[in-house]
Motif scaffolding. Structure first.
Motif, PDB file in Angstrom:
ATOM      1  N   LEU A 247       0.823  -1.210   0.000  1.00  0.00           N
ATOM      2  CA  LEU A 247       0.000   0.000   0.000  1.00  0.00           C
ATOM      3  C   LEU A 247       0.855   1.256   0.000  1.00  0.00           C
ATOM      4  N   VAL A 248       1.908   1.246   0.830  1.00  0.00           N
ATOM      5  CA  VAL A 248       2.784   2.420   0.910  1.00  0.00           C
ATOM      6  C   VAL A 248       3.511   2.649  -0.413  1.00  0.00           C
ATOM      7  N   VAL A 249       4.094   1.568  -0.969  1.00  0.00           N
ATOM      8  CA  VAL A 249       4.836   1.698  -2.224  1.00  0.00           C
ATOM      9  C   VAL A 249       3.897   2.052  -3.378  1.00  0.00           C
ATOM     10  N   ALA A 250       2.702   1.432  -3.409  1.00  0.00           N
ATOM     11  CA  ALA A 250       1.738   1.727  -4.474  1.00  0.00           C
ATOM     12  C   ALA A 250       1.256   3.169  -4.382  1.00  0.00           C
ATOM     13  N   TRP A 251       1.082   3.665  -3.163  1.00  0.00           N
ATOM     14  CA  TRP A 251       0.662   5.052  -2.975  1.00  0.00           C
ATOM     15  C   TRP A 251       1.724   6.008  -3.510  1.00  0.00           C
ATOM     16  N   ILE A 252       2.983   5.688  -3.199  1.00  0.00           N
ATOM     17  CA  ILE A 252       4.093   6.554  -3.618  1.00  0.00           C
ATOM     18  C   ILE A 252       4.387   6.411  -5.106  1.00  0.00           C
ATOM     19  N   ALA A 253       4.483   5.155  -5.589  1.00  0.00           N
ATOM     20  CA  ALA A 253       4.928   4.911  -6.963  1.00  0.00           C
ATOM     21  C   ALA A 253       3.807   5.002  -7.989  1.00  0.00           C
ATOM     22  N   LEU A 254       2.593   4.563  -7.615  1.00  0.00           N
ATOM     23  CA  LEU A 254       1.504   4.496  -8.588  1.00  0.00           C
ATOM     24  C   LEU A 254       0.368   5.466  -8.297  1.00  0.00           C
ATOM     25  N   GLY A 255       0.443   6.170  -7.164  1.00  0.00           N
ATOM     26  CA  GLY A 255      -0.619   7.102  -6.815  1.00  0.00           C
ATOM     27  C   GLY A 255      -1.920   6.420  -6.455  1.00  0.00           C
ATOM     28  N   GLU A 256      -1.870   5.162  -5.976  1.00  0.00           N
ATOM     29  CA  GLU A 256      -3.070   4.422  -5.606  1.00  0.00           C
ATOM     30  C   GLU A 256      -3.472   4.756  -4.180  1.00  0.00           C
ATOM     31  N   GLN A 257      -4.433   5.639  -4.025  1.00  0.00           N
ATOM     32  CA  GLN A 257      -4.899   6.019  -2.694  1.00  0.00           C
ATOM     33  C   GLN A 257      -6.057   5.115  -2.282  1.00  0.00           C
ATOM     34  N   PRO A 258      -5.942   4.402  -1.164  1.00  0.00           N
ATOM     35  CA  PRO A 258      -7.012   3.487  -0.743  1.00  0.00           C
ATOM     36  C   PRO A 258      -8.276   4.234  -0.355  1.00  0.00           C
ATOM     37  N   THR A 259      -9.448   3.606  -0.603  1.00  0.00           N
ATOM     38  CA  THR A 259     -10.719   4.191  -0.206  1.00  0.00           C
ATOM     39  C   THR A 259     -10.966   3.920   1.277  1.00  0.00           C
ATOM     40  N   LEU A 260     -11.933   4.629   1.861  1.00  0.00           N
ATOM     41  CA  LEU A 260     -12.256   4.432   3.279  1.00  0.00           C
ATOM     42  C   LEU A 260     -12.767   3.018   3.534  1.00  0.00           C
ATOM     43  N   ILE A 261     -13.545   2.489   2.582  1.00  0.00           N
ATOM     44  CA  ILE A 261     -14.054   1.120   2.730  1.00  0.00           C
ATOM     45  C   ILE A 261     -12.899   0.133   2.775  1.00  0.00           C
ATOM     46  N   GLN A 262     -11.902   0.347   1.935  1.00  0.00           N
ATOM     47  CA  GLN A 262     -10.758  -0.570   1.894  1.00  0.00           C
ATOM     48  C   GLN A 262      -9.874  -0.418   3.135  1.00  0.00           C
ATOM     49  N   VAL A 263      -9.779   0.787   3.665  1.00  0.00           N
ATOM     50  CA  VAL A 263      -9.052   0.980   4.924  1.00  0.00           C
ATOM     51  C   VAL A 263      -9.749   0.202   6.033  1.00  0.00           C
ATOM     52  N   GLY A 264     -11.090   0.271   6.049  1.00  0.00           N
ATOM     53  CA  GLY A 264     -11.843  -0.506   7.022  1.00  0.00           C
ATOM     54  C   GLY A 264     -11.625  -1.994   6.835  1.00  0.00           C
ATOM     55  N   GLY A 265     -11.572  -2.443   5.584  1.00  0.00           N
ATOM     56  CA  GLY A 265     -11.300  -3.843   5.312  1.00  0.00           C
ATOM     57  C   GLY A 265      -9.927  -4.263   5.795  1.00  0.00           C
ATOM     58  N   ALA A 266      -8.933  -3.390   5.597  1.00  0.00           N
ATOM     59  CA  ALA A 266      -7.574  -3.682   6.051  1.00  0.00           C
ATOM     60  C   ALA A 266      -7.530  -3.821   7.569  1.00  0.00           C
ATOM     61  N   VAL A 267      -8.234  -2.935   8.270  1.00  0.00           N
ATOM     62  CA  VAL A 267      -8.280  -3.005   9.736  1.00  0.00           C
ATOM     63  C   VAL A 267      -8.924  -4.308  10.183  1.00  0.00           C
ATOM     64  N   ALA A 268     -10.046  -4.698   9.522  1.00  0.00           N
ATOM     65  CA  ALA A 268     -10.734  -5.938   9.886  1.00  0.00           C
ATOM     66  C   ALA A 268      -9.837  -7.150   9.657  1.00  0.00           C
ATOM     67  N   ILE A 269      -9.091  -7.147   8.557  1.00  0.00           N
ATOM     68  CA  ILE A 269      -8.178  -8.257   8.267  1.00  0.00           C
ATOM     69  C   ILE A 269      -7.110  -8.372   9.345  1.00  0.00           C
ATOM     70  N   MET A 270      -6.515  -7.244   9.721  1.00  0.00           N
ATOM     71  CA  MET A 270      -5.458  -7.266  10.730  1.00  0.00           C
ATOM     72  C   MET A 270      -5.996  -7.663  12.103  1.00  0.00           C
ATOM     73  N   VAL A 271      -7.205  -7.197  12.446  1.00  0.00           N
ATOM     74  CA  VAL A 271      -7.819  -7.603  13.697  1.00  0.00           C
ATOM     75  C   VAL A 271      -8.046  -9.114  13.702  1.00  0.00           C
ATOM     76  N   GLY A 272      -8.508  -9.622  12.560  1.00  0.00           N
ATOM     77  CA  GLY A 272      -8.721 -11.063  12.432  1.00  0.00           C
ATOM     78  C   GLY A 272      -7.453 -11.860  12.636  1.00  0.00           C
ATOM     79  N   ILE A 273      -6.354 -11.330  12.086  1.00  0.00           N
ATOM     80  CA  ILE A 273      -5.058 -12.011  12.238  1.00  0.00           C
ATOM     81  C   ILE A 273      -4.647 -12.055  13.713  1.00  0.00           C
ATOM     82  N   LEU A 274      -4.809 -10.938  14.388  1.00  0.00           N
ATOM     83  CA  LEU A 274      -4.445 -10.879  15.812  1.00  0.00           C
ATOM     84  C   LEU A 274      -5.297 -11.835  16.639  1.00  0.00           C
ATOM     85  N   LEU A 275      -6.601 -11.884  16.345  1.00  0.00           N
ATOM     86  CA  LEU A 275      -7.471 -12.805  17.061  1.00  0.00           C
ATOM     87  C   LEU A 275      -7.086 -14.260  16.795  1.00  0.00           C
ATOM     88  N   THR A 276      -6.673 -14.532  15.564  1.00  0.00           N
ATOM     89  CA  THR A 276      -6.342 -15.901  15.183  1.00  0.00           C
ATOM     90  C   THR A 276      -5.038 -16.368  15.806  1.00  0.00           C
TER      91      THR A 276
END
Length: 278
Positions: A247-276
């Motif tokens: 995400l960081v490299v794509a934002w810098i190199a390709l200008g891909e800015q994540p949407t709010l929905i996708q940021v929420g999805g990223a948080v949910a994925i990471m929370v899931g990993i921690l719970l697992t």
């Protein structure tokens, strides 16, 4: 491994814009297979039995054939950062598949973690619809293809675990890479033949070298070592540093800015990993 693979999302995205996706994919997998075979011969690694070799070739067709095909076709249609987030759900899939095969225990906490990761992955895929309307359908299709590749990779990793105990990493990588390279080259022959190799820019060759030698050679050796020592799901957890890098490299190199929905999805994925895993 995660650093190499995180950057590889952007490299693959650029590579598939300079070459036909099938030609790029077959070339990088074939390059990795040749390099691994050379290293295996030079270091005189012990070859596995014919039965084990046949099993590894079949697994390679799944993990380095089907997985790579769906991955490349998907990332060519979606954003690099989105693809990295979808693949972040692989530990959840590995836990589910491992439980089905009786090699992973799943507690109530793990079930909640898996559910959170799958929900987050769904948000990332759905988040593609909030992009530019002209590319919405393509991005959604790309995310679904990456999701299928995630399932292929999870199944491949769980089934490969027993072989990591008895076969050295270089031989394991070489045989499974050949198992994926052969069908990919056969399917991609028309694209390979019609590619103007002599007119390719240096950036295209650089993308092939990085994706073939670093992402599919060096990083794979790290991955197999992790699977043998830490197990599939725990190793995949470290792999989830990839979305952060991508995400960081794509934002810098390709200008891909994540949407709010996708940021929420990223948080949910990471929370899931921690719970697992905690």
């Amino acid at each position: 491994m995660s650093l190499i693979w995180g950057i590889n999302f952007i490299v693959v995205k650029l590579g598939t814009e300079l070459l036909h996706p099938l030609a790029f994919n077959a070339s990088r997998v074939a390059l990795a297979a040749v390099a691994l075979i050379v290293v295996s011969l030079v270091t005189r690694q012990t070859l596995p039995t014919r039965r084990v070799t046949a099993s590894l070739l079949a697994l390679g067709a799944l993990g380095n054939g089907l997985y790579q095909w769906f991955f490349i076709e998907g990332i060519a249609r979606t954003r690099a950062g989105d693809a990295a987030l979808v693949l972040a759900a692989s530990p959840a899939f590995m836990a589910i598949i491992g439980r089905m095969l009786g090699v992973e225990s799943v507690t109530r906490r793990k079930v909640l973690g898996i559910a959170a990761s799958l929900f987050g992955m769904a948000l990332v895929v759905y988040g593609a619809t909030s992009g530019v309307s002209s590319t919405t359908g393509s991005a959604l299709t790309g995310n679904v293809l990456v999701l299928i590749s995630c399932l292929c990779w999870a199944t491949y990793t769980v089934l490969l675990k027993p072989y990591t105990e008895t076969v050295d990493g270089v031989t394991l990588s070489a045989v499974t890479m050949v198992g994926g390279a052969v069908p990919l080259v056969l399917v991609s022959t028309p694209q390979l033949v019609h590619t103007g190799w002599s007119s390719l820019p240096i950036s295209a060759w650089g993308a092939l070298a990085y994706s073939g030698l670093l992402a599919l050679f060096v990083a794979y050796l790290f991955w197999y070592r992790g699977v043998r020592v830490l197990g599939p799901t725990r190793t995949a957890m470290y792999g989830n540093l990839q979305p952060v890098v991508a995400l960081v490299v794509a934002w810098i190199a390709l200008g891909e800015q994540p949407t709010l929905i996708q940021v929420g999805g990223a948080v949910a994925i990471m929370v899931g990993i921690l719970l697992t895993r905690t």
